[in-house]
Scaffold this motif. Structure first.
Motif: not given
Length: 167
Positions: A22-23, A49-54, A70-71, A78-79
């Motif tokens: 997933e992107p 869950k959709g926050i990643h550190f790389m 993506e979420e 949209f905000r």
């Protein structure tokens, strides 16, 4: 991990794929493309869950960057009331969602063909009109540049849809 670059509003957004393919979108790049200042993930009520550190290679060396799912990308776009985000919102609300509602799917290739045809026709009509006064010539020059960029983007998108297709 070397990210791919996706261009949005003439800004490069680094994208990597997570373990499931997933992107994930580079959060600082997204904020820059949307002209969002003081960008902190906590400001947007993102799904944790959709926050990643790389650790990502940059011109200044390897740096720890925040990537979002993506979420979470949609939550930010949209905000936002920025014009940059409104263009994306308009596309989703006017084209993508109605197409899914009516047909059950969205065909980016068909939409790219339709957009390319529309832009080429618009460019031809605009070129035929022409103008001799300076304001009209300036407006036409800007219009021509914008159309050229959009036409090239459509052509690129169409080309991408044919990658890997054998004849």
């Amino acid at each position: 991990m070397n990210p791919s670059i996706f261009n949005f509003n003439e800004h490069g957004i680094r994208i990597v794929l997570d373990a499931s393919g997933e992107p994930l979108f580079c959060f600082p790049d997204v904020c820059k493309a949307l002209d969002i200042k003081n960008a902190h993930a906590s400001r947007f009520s993102l799904n944790e869950k959709g926050i990643h550190f790389m650790y990502t290679p940059t011109n200044g060396g390897t740096q720890k960057l925040t990537f979002i799912s993506e979420e979470n990308l949609y939550r930010i776009v949209f905000r936002s009331t920025k014009p940059e985000a409104l263009n994306f919102q308009n596309w989703v609300f006017a084209e993508v969602l109605p197409s899914i509602r009516k047909t059950g799917n969205y065909s980016a290739r068909q939409t790219a063909y339709e957009e390319l045809n529309r832009l080429c026709l618009q460019e031809k009509v605009s070129k035929d009109k022409g103008s001799f006064h300076s304001h009209g010539m300036h407006k036409r020059k800007r219009e021509k540049h914008v159309n050229a960029v959009r036409i090239e983007t459509c052509k690129t998108n169409l080309q991408l849809t044919f990658e890997g297709v054998t004849q």
